[in-house]
Write an enzyme that holds these catalytic residues in place. Structure first.
Site, PDB file in Angstrom:
ATOM      1  N   LYS A 195      12.858  -3.343 -24.607  1.00 53.06           N
ATOM      2  CA  LYS A 195      11.812  -2.015 -24.376  1.00 53.06           C
ATOM      3  C   LYS A 195      12.847  -1.028 -24.476  1.00 53.06           C
ATOM      4  CE  LYS A 195       8.927  -0.101 -20.794  1.00 53.06           C
ATOM      5  NZ  LYS A 195       8.335  -0.189 -19.543  1.00 53.06           N
ATOM      6  N   LYS A 248       9.174  -3.835 -27.710  1.00 49.01           N
ATOM      7  CA  LYS A 248       8.270  -2.776 -27.369  1.00 49.01           C
ATOM      8  C   LYS A 248       8.826  -1.394 -27.694  1.00 49.01           C
ATOM      9  CE  LYS A 248       5.963  -0.689 -23.328  1.00 49.01           C
ATOM     10  NZ  LYS A 248       5.730  -0.786 -21.867  1.00 49.01           N
TER      11      LYS A 248
HETATM   12  C1  PBG Z   1       6.180   0.846 -17.259  1.00 53.97           C
HETATM   13  C2  PBG Z   1       5.438   0.652 -18.402  1.00 53.97           C
HETATM   14  C3  PBG Z   1       5.395   1.535 -19.481  1.00 53.97           C
HETATM   15  C4  PBG Z   1       4.501   1.180 -20.392  1.00 53.97           C
HETATM   16  C5  PBG Z   1       4.043  -0.197 -19.954  1.00 53.97           C
HETATM   17  N1  PBG Z   1       4.564  -0.461 -18.674  1.00 53.97           N
HETATM   18  C6  PBG Z   1       5.777   3.225 -19.532  1.00 53.97           C
HETATM   19  C7  PBG Z   1       6.973   3.346 -19.117  1.00 53.97           C
HETATM   20  O1  PBG Z   1       8.048   2.532 -19.261  1.00 53.97           O
HETATM   21  O2  PBG Z   1       7.427   4.379 -18.909  1.00 53.97           O
HETATM   22  C8  PBG Z   1       4.012   1.848 -21.626  1.00 53.97           C
HETATM   23  C9  PBG Z   1       2.952   1.214 -22.419  1.00 53.97           C
HETATM   24  C10 PBG Z   1       2.472   2.168 -23.209  1.00 53.97           C
HETATM   25  O3  PBG Z   1       2.780   3.338 -23.552  1.00 53.97           O
HETATM   26  O4  PBG Z   1       1.045   1.780 -23.975  1.00 53.97           O
HETATM   27  N2  PBG Z   1       6.532   0.000 -16.582  1.00 53.97           N
END
Ligand code: PBG
Length: 324
Positions: A195, A248
């Protein structure tokens, strides 16, 4: 021209193109992310046109529609009232909290629907970070302890797949151990393995009011410049017992999806995040690109790169297109 080899022969008709197509999309490839809040009304999300913060009733209905379209799973993201946010994020393991109630309602109405839940603290702590914060630092080991309580609470409520998106070190092993110790050895872990610290999450943080109050997420999420680091995380997540691994965002990280695909036998997921969705939505709003065509192309590209399944806000729309 004297050309014995003419690749265009394999593209000459819809029928031949169907026979020679290398990648297929189906509704079974999608996970629909759903936002929810503890209100009776369903509220359109300003930062993500076409998406809604659902009441529990609305959530159950929306998930039912997704299931009827052949979408096997949803993933839940709660907007938590400010009054419930604390420094230590205790609300994340409240058995009567919003997410456990939603899981129970979904499983009662749709036993076959696979309910995936997000494991991270950002909706619950006043700092808006995925982990606990002390003097500006994101604590790792202390956070993992809370994540374990959160995951067990979700499993108790009936979650099928636990998806840690927090990027703390060692959390997959700790979650596996905590789930097994509590008797939830059937609950799967879909790890957000790679991520990235991405600007594409902007609209999502708007949807949940979960943006970090201070600083950024670069000490835990991966540097967008790095490829090898994703493989290092992959090795660890495999050793720690992840059942599925995720990359992601998706669209700007197709090379990472391919790297992960080529280096594991585990199922690979990819998350087409809010910013990717919004870019397609806004580019098509005034007709500059064709929304449906770009949506389908973006999804086929993610699958072609090596994803087995895709978390996408387009899940229902794409499933409808595939039905035609
Ligand atoms: C946070 C989380 C995020 C997303 C999913 N879980 C945002 C972040 O890490 O700040 C993002 C998903 C998206 O942008 O569609 N645990």
């Amino acid at each position: 021209m004297d050309l014995p080899i003419r690749p265009r022969r394999n593209r000459k008709s819809a029928g031949v193109r169907a026979l020679t197509r290398e990648t297929l999309l189906s509704a079974g490839d999608f996970v629909l992310p759903l936002f929810l809040h503890d209100l009776e009304v369903d509220e359109p999300i300003e930062s993500m046109p076409g998406c809604t913060r659902w009441s529990l009733d609305g959530l159950v209905k929306e998930a039912g529609e997704a299931l009827a379209l052949g979408i096997p799973a949803v993933v839940l993201f709660p907007a938590i009232e400010d009054s419930l946010k604390t420094k230590k994020a205790e609300e994340c393991f409240n058995a009567e909290g919003l997410v456990p109630r939603a899981i129970r309602a979904l499983k009662a109405a749709h036993p076959d629907l696979q309910v995936m839940t997000d494991v991270a603290l950002d909706p619950y702590n006043i700092d808006g970070h995925d982990g606990l914060v002390e003097e500006g630092e994101i604590l790792n080991d202390e956070t993992v302890e809370v994540l374990c309580k959160q995951a067990v609470c979700q499993a108790e409520a009936g979650a099928d797949i636990i998806a840690p998106s927090d990027m703390m070190d060692g959390r997959v092993a700790a979650l596996r151990e905590a789930l097994d110790a509590a008797g939830y050895e059937k609950v799967s872990i879909c790890s957000y393995t790679a991520k990235y610290a991405s600007a594409y999450y902007g609209p999502f943080r708007g949807a949940l009011g979960s943006a970090p109050k201070a600083g950024d997420k670069k000490t835990y999420q991966l540097d967008p410049a790095n490829r090898r680091e994703a493989l290092r995380e992959l090795m660890l997540d495999e050793e720690e017992g992840a059942d599925m691994v995720m990359v992601k965002p998706a669209g700007a990280y197709l090379d990472i999806i391919r790297d992960v695909r080529d280096n594991t036998t585990l199922p690979v997921a990819a998350y087409q995040v809010s910013g990717e969705y919004l870019m397609i939505k806004s580019a098509s709003a005034d007709g500059w690109v064709n929304e449906e065509a770009v949506m389908m192309e973006s999804l086929i590209a993610i699958k072609r790169a090596g994803a087995d399944f895709v978390l996408t806000y387009f899940a229902k729309n794409a499933a409808k297109v595939l039905r035609r």
